[in-house]
Design a protein around this motif. Structure first.
Motif, short mmCIF file in Angstrom:
data_model
loop_
_atom_site.label_atom_id
_atom_site.label_comp_id
_atom_site.label_asym_id
_atom_site.label_seq_id
_atom_site.Cartn_x
_atom_site.Cartn_y
_atom_site.Cartn_z
N LEU A 10 0.83 -1.21 0.00
CA LEU A 10 0.00 0.00 0.00
C LEU A 10 0.86 1.26 0.00
O LEU A 10 0.54 2.25 -0.67
CB LEU A 10 -0.94 0.00 1.20
CG LEU A 10 -2.07 -1.02 1.17
CD1 LEU A 10 -2.91 -0.92 2.43
CD2 LEU A 10 -2.94 -0.84 -0.07
N THR A 11 1.95 1.25 0.73
CA THR A 11 2.86 2.39 0.75
C THR A 11 3.49 2.61 -0.62
O THR A 11 3.57 3.73 -1.11
CB THR A 11 3.96 2.19 1.81
OG1 THR A 11 3.34 1.97 3.07
CG2 THR A 11 4.87 3.40 1.89
N GLY A 12 3.94 1.53 -1.26
CA GLY A 12 4.53 1.64 -2.59
C GLY A 12 3.51 2.10 -3.62
O GLY A 12 3.81 2.91 -4.50
N LYS A 13 2.29 1.60 -3.51
CA LYS A 13 1.22 2.02 -4.42
C LYS A 13 0.91 3.50 -4.25
O LYS A 13 0.68 4.22 -5.22
CB LYS A 13 -0.02 1.18 -4.16
CG LYS A 13 -1.15 1.42 -5.10
CD LYS A 13 -2.29 0.47 -4.78
CE LYS A 13 -3.60 1.17 -4.98
NZ LYS A 13 -4.74 0.40 -4.54
N GLY A 14 0.94 3.97 -3.01
CA GLY A 14 0.74 5.39 -2.74
C GLY A 14 1.85 6.24 -3.32
O GLY A 14 1.59 7.32 -3.88
#
Length: 69
Positions: free
Chosen positions: A30-34
């Motif tokens: 989720l952090t990478g996608k953000g």
């Protein structure tokens, strides 16, 4: 009682570790996608930290967090 708790701990060790790894992996994803969806903002932030090649490093970080998760 102690032996029972020790046996229960050995039995639950693998599922518990799997759950922790899945949770952390999902959080990294989720952090990478953000980061990937807000790439210009991350690039600007990296530039403010004087990181060389901020756009390239932002892409590398986002991909690493998504795939490495």
């Amino acid at each position: 009682m102690n032996d029972l708790l020790a046996q229960l701990g050995r039995y639950l060790q693998c599922p518990l570790l799997l759950a922790i790894r899945l949770y952390w992996g999902w959080q990294f994803f989720l952090t990478g996608k953000g980061k990937w969806s807000h790439l210009p903002r991350i690039t600007h932030y990296f530039a403010s930290l004087n990181i060389p090649a901020p756009h390239l490093n932002a892409i590398i970080v986002a991909v690493t967090e998504c795939i490495g998760a």
